[in-house]
Scaffold this motif. Structure first.
Motif, PDB file in Angstrom:
ATOM      1  N   GLN A   5      -4.645   2.190  -0.701  1.00  0.00           N
ATOM      2  CA  GLN A   5      -4.233   1.195   0.290  1.00  0.00           C
ATOM      3  C   GLN A   5      -3.820  -0.134  -0.343  1.00  0.00           C
ATOM      4  O   GLN A   5      -2.794  -0.705   0.024  1.00  0.00           O
ATOM      5  CB  GLN A   5      -5.359   0.973   1.291  1.00  0.00           C
ATOM      6  N   ALA A   6      -4.578  -0.631  -1.304  1.00  0.00           N
ATOM      7  CA  ALA A   6      -4.250  -1.921  -1.930  1.00  0.00           C
ATOM      8  C   ALA A   6      -2.931  -1.847  -2.691  1.00  0.00           C
ATOM      9  O   ALA A   6      -2.107  -2.773  -2.623  1.00  0.00           O
ATOM     10  CB  ALA A   6      -5.378  -2.346  -2.855  1.00  0.00           C
TER      11      ALA A   6
ATOM     12  N   ASP B 109     -11.341   6.810  -1.955  1.00  0.00           N
ATOM     13  CA  ASP B 109     -10.501   6.825  -0.767  1.00  0.00           C
ATOM     14  C   ASP B 109      -9.281   7.697  -1.020  1.00  0.00           C
ATOM     15  O   ASP B 109      -8.767   7.750  -2.132  1.00  0.00           O
ATOM     16  CB  ASP B 109     -10.048   5.407  -0.412  1.00  0.00           C
TER      17      ASP B 109
ATOM     18  N   GLU C   7      -0.009  -1.822  -0.162  1.00  0.00           N
ATOM     19  CA  GLU C   7       0.277  -3.154   0.379  1.00  0.00           C
ATOM     20  C   GLU C   7       1.018  -4.011  -0.645  1.00  0.00           C
ATOM     21  O   GLU C   7       1.957  -4.722  -0.298  1.00  0.00           O
ATOM     22  CB  GLU C   7      -1.015  -3.835   0.810  1.00  0.00           C
TER      23      GLU C   7
ATOM     24  N   ALA D 261       0.225  -7.046   7.408  1.00  0.00           N
ATOM     25  CA  ALA D 261      -1.031  -6.552   6.829  1.00  0.00           C
ATOM     26  C   ALA D 261      -1.724  -5.578   7.787  1.00  0.00           C
ATOM     27  O   ALA D 261      -2.184  -4.504   7.379  1.00  0.00           O
ATOM     28  CB  ALA D 261      -1.953  -7.720   6.505  1.00  0.00           C
ATOM     29  N   HIS D 262      -1.766  -5.922   9.065  1.00  0.00           N
ATOM     30  CA  HIS D 262      -2.407  -5.048  10.060  1.00  0.00           C
ATOM     31  C   HIS D 262      -1.633  -3.741  10.202  1.00  0.00           C
ATOM     32  O   HIS D 262      -2.225  -2.658  10.228  1.00  0.00           O
ATOM     33  CB  HIS D 262      -2.488  -5.769  11.399  1.00  0.00           C
ATOM     34  N   ARG D 263      -0.330  -3.844  10.280  1.00  0.00           N
ATOM     35  CA  ARG D 263       0.476  -2.638  10.450  1.00  0.00           C
ATOM     36  C   ARG D 263       0.417  -1.735   9.221  1.00  0.00           C
ATOM     37  O   ARG D 263       0.450  -0.511   9.342  1.00  0.00           O
ATOM     38  CB  ARG D 263       1.908  -3.005  10.790  1.00  0.00           C
TER      39      ARG D 263
ATOM     40  N   ARG E  10      -2.214  -1.451   7.304  1.00  0.00           N
ATOM     41  CA  ARG E  10      -3.506  -0.757   7.428  1.00  0.00           C
ATOM     42  C   ARG E  10      -3.388   0.410   8.394  1.00  0.00           C
ATOM     43  O   ARG E  10      -3.950   1.485   8.165  1.00  0.00           O
ATOM     44  CB  ARG E  10      -4.587  -1.732   7.889  1.00  0.00           C
ATOM     45  N   CYS E  11      -2.655   0.214   9.490  1.00  0.00           N
ATOM     46  CA  CYS E  11      -2.454   1.294  10.457  1.00  0.00           C
ATOM     47  C   CYS E  11      -1.658   2.445   9.842  1.00  0.00           C
ATOM     48  O   CYS E  11      -1.995   3.613  10.041  1.00  0.00           O
ATOM     49  CB  CYS E  11      -1.737   0.774  11.703  1.00  0.00           C
TER      50      CYS E  11
ATOM     51  N   TYR F 260      -1.517   3.279   6.735  1.00  0.00           N
ATOM     52  CA  TYR F 260      -2.387   3.971   5.782  1.00  0.00           C
ATOM     53  C   TYR F 260      -3.421   4.824   6.521  1.00  0.00           C
ATOM     54  O   TYR F 260      -3.681   5.960   6.140  1.00  0.00           O
ATOM     55  CB  TYR F 260      -3.087   2.964   4.875  1.00  0.00           C
ATOM     56  N   ALA F 261      -3.979   4.292   7.591  1.00  0.00           N
ATOM     57  CA  ALA F 261      -5.017   5.025   8.312  1.00  0.00           C
ATOM     58  C   ALA F 261      -4.457   6.235   9.049  1.00  0.00           C
ATOM     59  O   ALA F 261      -5.100   7.279   9.124  1.00  0.00           O
ATOM     60  CB  ALA F 261      -5.719   4.095   9.298  1.00  0.00           C
TER      61      ALA F 261
END
Length: 176
Positions: A5-6, A108, A9, A70-72, A74-75, A77-78
């Motif tokens: 994830q990092a 992860d 981003e 940033a929020h999107r 994370r979404c 990736y999730a």
């Protein structure tokens, strides 16, 4: 390869930053051309400075605040299918040389570019066209800025009408 994830981003931010900077430079050149230095008056210089500040704000905060990158991310990736670990978290045992104890560490799942692109097209379409997104944001900010003066004028007009109507009614009531 696959990214966690990092890393994902960081790659997205590095991909967007130069294109946003290029769009900002293009829009800045347009503002420079609209207000040439040789015909600059105080009002024109002030207007040019306000435009450039508005442009800098649009470039700086568009992807952070309006797109919520940033929020999107994370979404993305999730929600993306992480095929190489069957969408689950793996654990590995790591021994500590100092204390001699072994502990489990969760790994992860990583995401491939293909998996990222499948989900990104739906959740974060703005990543496809960052220059256009910044230009739209600048346009919206410019329209808002232009509307503030008209809105203030209308508010003043309504206040004067209210005070006049109240004063007239007060005079009528006092004579009765």
């Amino acid at each position: 390869g696959s990214l966690d994830q990092a890393e994902m981003e960081a790659v997205c931010h590095y991909a967007v930053a130069p294109r946003v900077a290029a769009a900002a430079a293009l829009l800045r050149e347009g503002a420079e051309g609209a207000y040439p230095a040789e015909t600059a008056t105080r009002a024109r210089r002030r207007r040019k400075k306000a435009l450039l500040k508005l442009l800098e704000n649009a470039c700086r905060r568009h992807f952070e605040m309006e797109v919520e990158m940033a929020h999107r991310l994370r979404c993305v990736y999730a929600w993306a299918e992480k095929a190489h670990q069957e969408n689950r978290t793996d654990s590995v045992m790591v021994s500590d040389d100092v204390t001699g104890r072994a502990r489990y560490v969760n790994l992860d799942p990583k995401i491939s570019f293909k998996e990222f692109r499948e989900e990104q097209r739906h959740v974060l379409a703005a990543l496809e066209r960052p220059g256009e997104e910044v230009a739209k944001s600048f346009r919206e900010d410019l329209l808002m800025e232009q509307g503030k003066g008209r809105q203030f004028q209308e508010l003043k007009k309504q206040c004067y009408q209210f005070i006049t109507a109240t004063a007239v009614l007060d005079l009528i009531i006092s004579y009765l």
